[in-house]
Design a protein around this motif. Structure first.
Motif, PDB file in Angstrom:
ATOM      1  N   GLU A   8       0.846  -1.189   0.000  1.00  0.00           N
ATOM      2  CA  GLU A   8       0.000   0.000   0.000  1.00  0.00           C
ATOM      3  C   GLU A   8       0.887   1.246   0.000  1.00  0.00           C
ATOM      4  O   GLU A   8       2.090   1.154   0.156  1.00  0.00           O
ATOM      5  CB  GLU A   8      -0.898   0.011   1.249  1.00  0.00           C
ATOM      6  CG  GLU A   8      -1.674  -1.270   1.461  1.00  0.00           C
ATOM      7  CD  GLU A   8      -2.799  -1.440   0.431  1.00  0.00           C
ATOM      8  OE1 GLU A   8      -3.127  -0.457  -0.258  1.00  0.00           O
ATOM      9  OE2 GLU A   8      -3.330  -2.558   0.313  1.00  0.00           O
ATOM     10  N   ALA A  10       1.364   3.296   2.241  1.00  0.00           N
ATOM     11  CA  ALA A  10       2.087   3.451   3.505  1.00  0.00           C
ATOM     12  C   ALA A  10       3.495   2.863   3.433  1.00  0.00           C
ATOM     13  O   ALA A  10       4.418   3.350   4.091  1.00  0.00           O
ATOM     14  CB  ALA A  10       1.304   2.776   4.629  1.00  0.00           C
ATOM     15  N   ASP A  13       5.746   5.514   2.425  1.00  0.00           N
ATOM     16  CA  ASP A  13       5.674   6.733   3.213  1.00  0.00           C
ATOM     17  C   ASP A  13       6.762   6.787   4.279  1.00  0.00           C
ATOM     18  O   ASP A  13       6.480   6.909   5.468  1.00  0.00           O
ATOM     19  CB  ASP A  13       4.279   6.834   3.853  1.00  0.00           C
ATOM     20  CG  ASP A  13       4.039   8.224   4.444  1.00  0.00           C
ATOM     21  OD1 ASP A  13       4.847   9.128   4.196  1.00  0.00           O
ATOM     22  OD2 ASP A  13       3.030   8.374   5.150  1.00  0.00           O
ATOM     23  N   ARG A  14       8.017   6.669   3.854  1.00  0.00           N
ATOM     24  CA  ARG A  14       9.170   6.720   4.773  1.00  0.00           C
ATOM     25  C   ARG A  14      10.411   6.947   3.928  1.00  0.00           C
ATOM     26  O   ARG A  14      10.309   7.131   2.718  1.00  0.00           O
ATOM     27  CB  ARG A  14       9.280   5.419   5.558  1.00  0.00           C
ATOM     28  CG  ARG A  14       9.265   4.218   4.649  1.00  0.00           C
ATOM     29  CD  ARG A  14       9.042   2.924   5.424  1.00  0.00           C
ATOM     30  NE  ARG A  14       8.849   1.835   4.476  1.00  0.00           N
ATOM     31  CZ  ARG A  14       9.516   0.680   4.534  1.00  0.00           C
ATOM     32  NH1 ARG A  14      10.371   0.464   5.499  1.00  0.00           N
ATOM     33  NH2 ARG A  14       9.302  -0.241   3.632  1.00  0.00           N
ATOM     34  N   PRO A  88       6.850  11.253   2.313  1.00  0.00           N
ATOM     35  CA  PRO A  88       5.576  11.980   2.401  1.00  0.00           C
ATOM     36  C   PRO A  88       5.438  13.057   1.336  1.00  0.00           C
ATOM     37  O   PRO A  88       6.435  13.502   0.767  1.00  0.00           O
ATOM     38  CB  PRO A  88       5.636  12.627   3.787  1.00  0.00           C
ATOM     39  CG  PRO A  88       6.625  11.839   4.553  1.00  0.00           C
ATOM     40  CD  PRO A  88       7.617  11.338   3.560  1.00  0.00           C
TER      41      PRO A  88
END
Length: 191
Positions: A8, A10, A13-14, A88
């Motif tokens: 996903e 996520a 997201d790092r 992000p």
DNA sequence: GCCAGGATCGTCT
DNA sequence: GACGATCCTGGCG
């Protein structure tokens, strides 16, 4: 993430430096064709070799957007190169997909590539084999025609080695290229 | 088998 | 008007 799970947004997201090595071993599918990622490279905004280094422009817009999308651009006026946007929204970073080990849709790939071998061992080659074009720039990697899956059993434990990136003239010394150790599908100079 | 050169075009200066 | 996060072909040994 566990084996076979769909990745996903996520996941991306790092830090791109965590995402890039972890993508090695994952399965990328587009339509009926699929391959296991065996080589990636990381690019972040502090990096002179990154398209976003000079600031936001119409072309690199997608790099600054939300994670988990595809950034596709034309290289040398000839080849489309596929990247996965990480970090992000507002933070420009991406992972270049450099090579795959083909696992499905081989016939279709051969058809598109017009040859029997070297189907996905290079960033320009795999986009041709999978039918990735500029029109997919900005689309989500978690929705059709894309599908990205966590490593299957046997791939999760593959050794990933880091080395210098390829084909760039800036920041050549940064060891931000990752590939599956000893994999025959890795492009060009092996590590 | 290796290396040099050309293709080709969107983007930015 | 120059420059690429590349690939393929042809020429030579």
């Amino acid at each position: 993430m566990s084996a076979g799970d769909r990745l996903e947004a996520a996941f991306f997201d790092r830090s791109v430096h965590e995402v890039a090595p972890e993508l090695v071993g994952c399965t990328l599918a587009i339509g009926d064709c699929a391959g296991v990622i065996v080589e990636t490279e990381a690019y972040d905004a502090t990096d002179p070799a990154c398209h976003a280094f000079g600031g936001r422009t119409a072309r690199n817009e997608v790099l600054f957007g939300p994670p988990g999308r595809a950034y596709v651009y034309l290289s040398y006026g000839v080849h489309s190169l596929l990247n996965a946007v990480a970090e992000p929204e507002g933070s420009a970073a991406a992972v270049l997909i450099r090579a795959l080990e083909p696992v499905a849709g081989l016939e279709r790939m051969r058809e598109r590539r017009g040859r029997e071998d070297e189907l996905c061992s290079g960033p320009g080659r795999l986009t041709e084999a999978l039918g990735v074009g500029l029109e997919l720039n900005g689309s989500g990697l978690d929705s059709p025609p894309f599908e990205l899956l966590a490593p299957e059993r046997g791939w999760g434990s593959v050794e990933v080695v880091a080395g210098p990136r390829i084909g760039i003239t800036k920041a050549v010394e940064l060891p931000w290229r990752y590939c599956a150790a000893g994999d025959p599908h890795v492009s060009r100079p092996r590590l």
